[in-house]
Design a protein around this motif. Sequence first.
Motif, PDB file in Angstrom:
ATOM      1  N   GLU A  49      10.739  18.729  -0.456  1.00 20.46           N
ATOM      2  CA  GLU A  49      11.786  17.875  -1.016  1.00 20.46           C
ATOM      3  C   GLU A  49      11.986  16.616  -0.180  1.00 20.46           C
ATOM      4  O   GLU A  49      12.508  15.616  -0.673  1.00 20.46           O
ATOM      5  N   ASN A  50      11.597  16.679   1.076  1.00 16.02           N
ATOM      6  CA  ASN A  50      11.767  15.522   1.965  1.00 16.02           C
ATOM      7  C   ASN A  50      10.975  14.319   1.478  1.00 16.02           C
ATOM      8  O   ASN A  50       9.888  14.447   0.910  1.00 16.02           O
ATOM      9  N   THR A  51      11.527  13.137   1.711  1.00 14.92           N
ATOM     10  CA  THR A  51      10.801  11.884   1.586  1.00 14.92           C
ATOM     11  C   THR A  51      10.884  11.178   2.930  1.00 14.92           C
ATOM     12  O   THR A  51      11.670  11.565   3.805  1.00 14.92           O
ATOM     13  N   ALA A  71       0.830  -1.203   0.000  1.00 17.93           N
ATOM     14  CA  ALA A  71       0.000   0.000   0.000  1.00 17.93           C
ATOM     15  C   ALA A  71       0.865   1.255   0.000  1.00 17.93           C
ATOM     16  O   ALA A  71       1.847   1.359   0.728  1.00 17.93           O
ATOM     17  N   LEU A  72       0.502   2.222  -0.844  1.00 13.35           N
ATOM     18  CA  LEU A  72       1.159   3.525  -0.875  1.00 13.35           C
ATOM     19  C   LEU A  72       0.397   4.476   0.046  1.00 13.35           C
ATOM     20  O   LEU A  72      -0.827   4.623  -0.076  1.00 13.35           O
ATOM     21  N   PRO A  88       6.050  12.841  -0.751  1.00 15.59           N
ATOM     22  CA  PRO A  88       5.766  11.745  -1.678  1.00 15.59           C
ATOM     23  C   PRO A  88       5.319  10.497  -0.924  1.00 15.59           C
ATOM     24  O   PRO A  88       5.815  10.209   0.172  1.00 15.59           O
ATOM     25  N   PRO A  89       4.355   9.746  -1.470  1.00 13.96           N
ATOM     26  CA  PRO A  89       3.843   8.576  -0.746  1.00 13.96           C
ATOM     27  C   PRO A  89       4.926   7.522  -0.538  1.00 13.96           C
ATOM     28  O   PRO A  89       5.879   7.418  -1.315  1.00 13.96           O
ATOM     29  N   VAL A  90       4.770   6.738   0.531  1.00 14.57           N
ATOM     30  CA  VAL A  90       5.732   5.694   0.867  1.00 14.57           C
ATOM     31  C   VAL A  90       4.996   4.369   0.979  1.00 14.57           C
ATOM     32  O   VAL A  90       3.834   4.323   1.397  1.00 14.57           O
ATOM     33  N   GLU A  91       5.668   3.289   0.594  1.00 11.48           N
ATOM     34  CA  GLU A  91       5.060   1.971   0.748  1.00 11.48           C
ATOM     35  C   GLU A  91       5.036   1.573   2.226  1.00 11.48           C
ATOM     36  O   GLU A  91       5.981   1.840   2.965  1.00 11.48           O
TER      37      GLU A  91
END
Length: 311
Positions: A291-293, A192-193, A225-228
């Motif tokens: 810019e962070n992830t 899941a994202l 940005p989405p993360v798994e």
Amino acid sequence: MVKSALHKKVAITGANGFIGSTALKKLKAHGLNVRPIFHNQLPDDATDYDYICCDISNNASINGVFNDIDTILHLANYVGNDESLAQKVNVQGSQNIVEEARRAGVRRIIYVSNASVYEGPTHKGIKESEVACKPESLTSITKLQAEHTILEFEESAILRPLFIYGTGDKWFIPSIATFCKAGLPPINEGKALLSVISIDTLADYLLRLIQCPDSTDGIFHVSEPPVELKKVIQYCENKLALEGSNSTIDLESAYEKLTKYGVRKHQLELIASDHYYNCDRINNLLQWAPENTFDSAIDKYSNWYEKVFAN
């Protein structure tokens, strides 16, 4: 002459809370004139500010609190299962703030809600107006009620993050850690994202909204940005020194195993399938995007999570 954002005073409700404490430091570091609103617990650095103590659920208590204020960051909220407190803080408190803001001539209110107010089991890059709201938890129900009240104000902005991580987080990463400690393999292979945002990136959004010269009226998604899900699980497993699982589990089986921990099915639904959101509306308004992830930012908060995991 119109005052710059540096000279306009900003009031922050919930200034010693999870979001409020970071936002307070961020705004002060950028030279903004800030008035923190505390309830009954003062932080160690309270005397560094022109602070006020009051109870937002008591209309008389906040009389005069917003005099000479340009923008209110409404970050006070109750998260839990006490319906009386949720109504008192999230609903009545927001109503009181709007009424006092009108009396005091406040220009704008910015409120942080949550994307869990939406209906539906899966959200893939949806925009703010594409899915109806149908919250399930007490917190989300009362936050949506607060949204309706605040949107009646002359200029108001509602921010809807989903999962917030960082110093002060007691819900997102700690919940995933609980699943790991229970020996639960990743739900649906952890594919899941998820929309996530660090507490510092959220504070950046708030700062930039305050400084924005254009109208900031309406509802906005905010996210990195989405993360798994499996990346969040791997982080927790590493910190807990747990061996990762090569197996998987479906939603129903996971719920059956976790009911003894007080986990609600809706909580699992939010991480079992894609839940990520389109943030173009606010990013275009601000002409900025984070810019962070999750991968680049999470280690900054390791000390916090190590303390949480130790308990």
